[in-house]
Design a protein around this motif. Structure first.
Motif, PDB file in Angstrom:
ATOM      1  N   SER A   1      -1.350 -22.016  -9.220  1.00 44.87           N
ATOM      2  CA  SER A   1      -0.764 -23.158  -8.526  1.00 44.87           C
ATOM      3  C   SER A   1      -1.135 -24.438  -9.242  1.00 44.87           C
ATOM      4  CB  SER A   1      -1.254 -23.209  -7.071  1.00 44.87           C
ATOM      5  OG  SER A   1      -0.790 -24.367  -6.419  1.00 44.87           O
TER       6      SER A   1
ATOM      7  N   ASN B   1       9.461 -12.870   2.240  1.00 44.91           N
ATOM      8  CA  ASN B   1       9.615 -14.322   2.350  1.00 44.91           C
ATOM      9  C   ASN B   1      10.816 -14.739   1.500  1.00 44.91           C
ATOM     10  OD1 ASN B   1       9.301 -17.237   1.913  1.00 44.91           O
ATOM     11  ND2 ASN B   1       7.299 -16.969   2.884  1.00 44.91           N
TER      12      ASN B   1
ATOM     13  N   THR C   1      10.163 -17.361  -1.278  1.00 44.84           N
ATOM     14  CA  THR C   1       9.509 -16.804  -2.463  1.00 44.84           C
ATOM     15  C   THR C   1      10.508 -16.028  -3.307  1.00 44.84           C
ATOM     16  OG1 THR C   1       7.437 -16.615  -1.220  1.00 44.84           O
ATOM     17  CG2 THR C   1       7.624 -15.334  -3.244  1.00 44.84           C
ATOM     18  N   GLU C   2      11.409 -15.315  -2.648  1.00 45.09           N
ATOM     19  CA  GLU C   2      12.440 -14.549  -3.350  1.00 45.09           C
ATOM     20  C   GLU C   2      13.308 -15.448  -4.225  1.00 45.09           C
ATOM     21  OE1 GLU C   2      16.520 -12.290  -1.972  1.00 45.09           O
ATOM     22  OE2 GLU C   2      14.734 -12.012  -0.734  1.00 45.09           O
TER      23      GLU C   2
ATOM     24  N   GLY D   1      12.230 -18.369  -5.438  1.00 43.81           N
ATOM     25  CA  GLY D   1      11.366 -19.234  -6.237  1.00 43.81           C
ATOM     26  C   GLY D   1      11.224 -20.628  -5.661  1.00 43.81           C
TER      27      GLY D   1
ATOM     28  N   ASN E   1       9.489 -23.392  -2.668  1.00 44.79           N
ATOM     29  CA  ASN E   1       8.345 -23.631  -1.807  1.00 44.79           C
ATOM     30  C   ASN E   1       8.806 -23.576  -0.351  1.00 44.79           C
ATOM     31  OD1 ASN E   1       6.458 -24.039  -3.905  1.00 44.79           O
ATOM     32  ND2 ASN E   1       7.131 -26.158  -4.142  1.00 44.79           N
TER      33      ASN E   1
END
Length: 689
Positions: free
Chosen positions: A241, A445, A448-449, A451, A453
């Protein structure tokens, strides 16, 4: 001017030697020189020994009333031990930080005896706090690592050396304890094990329990990656991160793991526990497989399936249909359908049996983009009913694939969208006359799939918790397919599907999964169908079917995907009827008895053997026996071809009686090669109950 003296050019001052010593030969001079070198060498070794060997390698940095936290500078480990050093609770490897020349004793929190602070320059800050708000029988240490720049990877590993670990997350091949698992480093979130068999799935909590009496609680609101290295350690690591992401957790210790679990668990749950509809326990679930394309064909399949159940004296139960069949029959002319159904039941079916028959439907938060429903809502400007990119000014829904179709996912944070979904469910219930509803599809999620936030309210597994809360609003007969921080809700959890074999991905994984679910508070679960459901084929292995049936008889619900008549043997059908009756009349009352204890105290209904003997190491690794309450010991056969098994009886102060032949056995002993025929399961009751 000052007086000056002539300097002697020789570095050795002039002296007067006695007669006989004035002339020293070269041998004596060499001996004295060697003696000086030897003295210098001994002094050097002494200094090094004092600095390296004689200095303590471990330093107490915090102390409680019975435990303390030690820094082991040689191995770069934090160790929690009893103050007498007789018992080690846990060893935490923090070896990714640089070597230090001196002992780890520089407490930057100064005179504060309940906190310890240390800083590695330009790497990370460490703060350890002794928590005083926990019960007196437990002592807890809060540990926070804070990186000082974004390129620092924080990683702590908890040793499995002399520690059996439990809890965490379900996996495809469940083990008990989890020391035998091997899971690569990945986000600690629930995934769909059908699509990601190497991930974490089903039921997940940020909580691990260790056999010496140690509990690990990982901060809920901070992303973390976790790996489990086979028989070595459990590692926590901050994810990559650009933010300065801390690593935060709490370690609690007590005299044994039962005590620490009970005390910590009471602190974990902020809301009271509620029981689901326990009437569901009395009814077997029959999953109907109908690969059809119309409501009329679904209706015909239902009639045929129920007729077979009735013909084989298996009519009482719940017929479960998938989402595809649910959507098909929800769109048909229901008044006409049920009018015809009532007419048929009067002429052909036994009306009391029909009244006992229930249908369980399946829904999800997904909507296919090719449906008229989606198109209508888009035309009405209700794009915000589904999850969308926060960067998109027009809130265009995020696309994903669900059951092979491009779909969108319900925006569960939109109260209007949730109300729309609940209204839709209520209409299904009214039209179809159903009580039992399965909500699947909470895993994964979507942000997330893509990319992206995720908004804070949907980071990680938050969607699963919100969907579980939504299921509880539908009713106490609702079923979900994944759980996290939702064990207090009055809903059932459907266990992950298993392979149709004898491995830990199949039959051997049932009891470890039961113990895992129950330890984390999920006592009301629906086990995978008898014989497993990962395969698209019916189970034809008669022995596997019977041994599987014998195990799930002692669990909350018996579910079937392979009808028992598929095996073509009267023995299988007779045993199915026998064990359904045994479950309803013997097991269910026992589960309900301990359900009240769970609701009030959080005590698991299905218990590992160490619950009775928390100081008996033999019980730590037994994964093919379990307890219902403290009174019933169930020891099924889990090996192919076996008609005998070894049985360990916990609790040296107790005696156990075989419920089938009245043989009595002392606790704390093992009986080898105990006979258990194919049609039997070994069950023992504690004599003092």
């Amino acid at each position: 001017m000052p007086h000056t003296r002539n300097r002697n050019p020789s570095p050795i001052p002039e002296v007067t030697w006695d007669t006989g010593l004035k002339e020293m030969n070269e041998t004596w001079k060499g001996a004295i020189a060697c003696l000086g070198v030897a003295i210098f060498f001994v002094m050097t070794i002494g200094i090094i020994y004092w600095q390296v060997v004689d200095q303590p390698n471990k330093n107490w940095i915090l102390k409680g009333s019975f435990s303390g936290l030690i820094w082991e500078r040689r191995t770069h480990s934090l160790i929690i031990q009893t103050l007498t050093e007789e018992k080690t609770f846990v060893e935490i490897d923090v070896g990714n930080f640089p070597d230090m020349e001196g002992p780890f004793v520089k407490n930057l929190c100064w005179l504060n005896k309940t906190e310890f602070c240390y800083t590695w320059d330009a790497i990370a800050d460490l703060k350890i706090s002794f928590e005083s708000e926990y019960p007196s029988e437990s002592e807890c240490y809060s540990i926070i690592w804070t990186p000082l720049h974004c390129k620092v990877d924080l990683k702590d590993c908890f040793s499995m050396n002399n520690v059996s670990w439990y809890g965490g997350a379900g996996v495809q091949a469940q083990n008990w304890p989890i020391n035998n698992d091997n899971v690569e480093l990945q986000p600690f979130v629930v995934s769909n094990l059908r699509n990601n068999p190497s991930g974490y799935g089903s039921v997940l909590e940020r909580y691990f329990l260790g056999s010496p009496g140690v509990a690990l609680l990982i901060a809920q609101d901070i992303p973390v990656h976790i790996s489990i290295q086979h028989k070595k350690n459990i590692c926590l690591q901050t994810p990559p991160s650009t933010k300065l992401m801390p690593l935060q957790y709490t370690v609690c210790v007590s005299r044994n793991m039962k005590t620490v679990h009970q005390e910590v668990e009471s602190q974990l749950l902020e809301q009271p526990r509620a029981l689901p509809n326990t009437n569901i326990l009395r009814l077997p679930f029959w999953k109907m497989l109908a690969n059809v394309d119309s409501a009329a064909k679904v209706e015909r399949e239902l009639r045929t399936f129920f007729s077979r159940l009735k013909r084989h004296n298996l009519g009482e139960g719940v017929i479960s249909i998938d989402e595809h069949s649910t959507l098909l029959i929800s769109d048909m002319d229901h008044d006409s359908f049920f009018g015809r159904k009532k007419h048929i039941t009067r002429e052909i079916w036994d009306l009391p049996i029909v009244k006992l028959l229930n249908i369980s439907i399946t829904l999800s938060p997904y909507t296919s983009v090719d449906t008229s429903q989606f198109q209508s809502l888009i035309q009405e400007g209700k794009e915000n009913f589904w999850l969308s990119s926060q960067r998109d000014a027009h809130q265009a829904p995020l696309l994903t694939k669900w059951k092979g179709k491009f779909s969108v996912k319900l925006n569960i944070t939109n109260h209007i969208a949730v109300s729309w979904f609940l209204d839709r469910v209520n209409k299904f219930q009214e039209k179809l006359g159903v009580e039992y509803i399965t909500l699947e599809g909470g895993e994964g999620n979507l942000f997330t799939e893509h990319g992206l936030n995720a908004p804070k309210i949907l980071v990680g597994d938050e969607y699963i918790g919100l969907l579980a809360a939504l299921a509880s609003r539908i009713g106490k007969s609702s079923i979900i397919t994944a759980g996290t921080r939702s064990s207090h809700l009055p809903v059932f959890v459907r266990m992950s599907p298993l392979e149709s074999d004898w491995s830990y991905s199949g039959l051997k994984g049932i009891i470890p999964s039961v113990l895992h679910y129950s330890l984390l508070g999920y006592n009301f679960f629906i086990p995978d169908a008898v014989g497993g459901s990962l395969s698209n084929e019916f189970v034809t292995d008669e022995e596997l079917f019977i041994r599987w049936l014998e195990i799930v008889t002692f669990l909350p619900v018996i579910s079937f995907r392979t009808p028992p008549w598929v095996c073509g043997e009267d023995m299988v059908l007779n045993l199915t009827r026998t064990y359904i009756t045994k479950h309803r009349e013997f097991v269910v009352p026992l589960i309900i008895k301990y359900a009240d204890e769970w609701a009030s105290m959080g005590t698991p209904i299905f218990r590992p053997l160490w619950w009775i003997s928390p100081d008996d190491p033999t019980t730590y690794t037994i994964d093919d026996e379990f307890l219902i309450g403290n009174e019933l010991l169930v020891a099924p056969v889990t090996e192919r071809g076996a008609v005998q098994r070894n049985i360990y009886f916990p609790g040296s102060e107790y005696q156990w009686i075989d419920t089938s032949n009245a043989r009595v056995f002392d606790g704390g002993t093992q009986v080898d090669s105990y006979p258990v025929a194919l049609e039997e399961v070994a069950v023992f009751r504690r004599l003092d109950f």
